[in-house]
Design an enzyme around this catalytic site. Structure first.
Site, PDB file in Angstrom:
ATOM      1  N   GLY A  66       0.823  -1.212   0.000  1.00  0.00           N
ATOM      2  CA  GLY A  66       0.000   0.000   0.000  1.00  0.00           C
ATOM      3  C   GLY A  66       0.856   1.260   0.000  1.00  0.00           C
ATOM      4  O   GLY A  66       0.565   2.215  -0.730  1.00  0.00           O
ATOM      5  N   ASP A  67       1.916   1.257   0.798  1.00  0.00           N
ATOM      6  CA  ASP A  67       2.822   2.408   0.826  1.00  0.00           C
ATOM      7  C   ASP A  67       3.480   2.601  -0.531  1.00  0.00           C
ATOM      8  O   ASP A  67       3.601   3.726  -1.025  1.00  0.00           O
ATOM      9  CB  ASP A  67       3.903   2.221   1.899  1.00  0.00           C
ATOM     10  CG  ASP A  67       3.340   2.247   3.308  1.00  0.00           C
ATOM     11  OD1 ASP A  67       2.267   2.846   3.512  1.00  0.00           O
ATOM     12  OD2 ASP A  67       3.978   1.674   4.203  1.00  0.00           O
ATOM     13  N   THR A  68       3.913   1.505  -1.134  1.00  0.00           N
ATOM     14  CA  THR A  68       4.532   1.577  -2.456  1.00  0.00           C
ATOM     15  C   THR A  68       3.539   2.107  -3.474  1.00  0.00           C
ATOM     16  O   THR A  68       3.881   2.948  -4.312  1.00  0.00           O
ATOM     17  CB  THR A  68       5.056   0.197  -2.890  1.00  0.00           C
ATOM     18  OG1 THR A  68       6.067  -0.218  -1.966  1.00  0.00           O
ATOM     19  CG2 THR A  68       5.625   0.220  -4.291  1.00  0.00           C
TER      20      THR A  68
END
Length: 107
Positions: A54-56
């Site tokens: 999700g961060d990526t």
């Protein structure tokens, strides 16, 4: 997936801001006041690890959109970046531009 789109539309109307939703193997949805865009999931085989995906995804989307890519292109880049990340097991995965381009060439 129609349920996801309807729920995402409801959430977008509630927050009154563009909404980007990841759906794992089912790809991504982007909704703003004017449009609803989707990109399909990228078929992956073998074990996956979603830590950091999700961060990526949001990092890649923001970087692409901030570099003048249109929303659909930014979504596709983000989707590929997340696909690279989930194949990196037992670590907070990352996706380099070279890894994203290699995946793009392979699909």
């Amino acid at each position: 997936t129609d349920v996801c789109i309807e729920k995402a539309k409801q959430a977008q109307q509630l927050i009154r801001s563009p909404l980007l939703m990841t759906r794992g193997a089912h790809g991504m949805i982007y909704i703003d006041e004017d449009k609803t865009l989707t990109v399909p999931g990228i078929p992956l085989s073998g074990e996956i690890d979603s830590v950091g995906a999700g961060d990526t995804c949001i990092s890649a989307f923001s970087s692409a959109a901030g570099s003048s890519a249109d929303i659909l292109d930014a979504m596709q880049i983000a989707n590929m970046a997340a696909a690279v990340t989930v194949k990196k097991l037992r670590q907070t995965g990352t996706a380099s531009p070279e890894e994203i381009m290699a995946l793009n060439a392979a699909i």
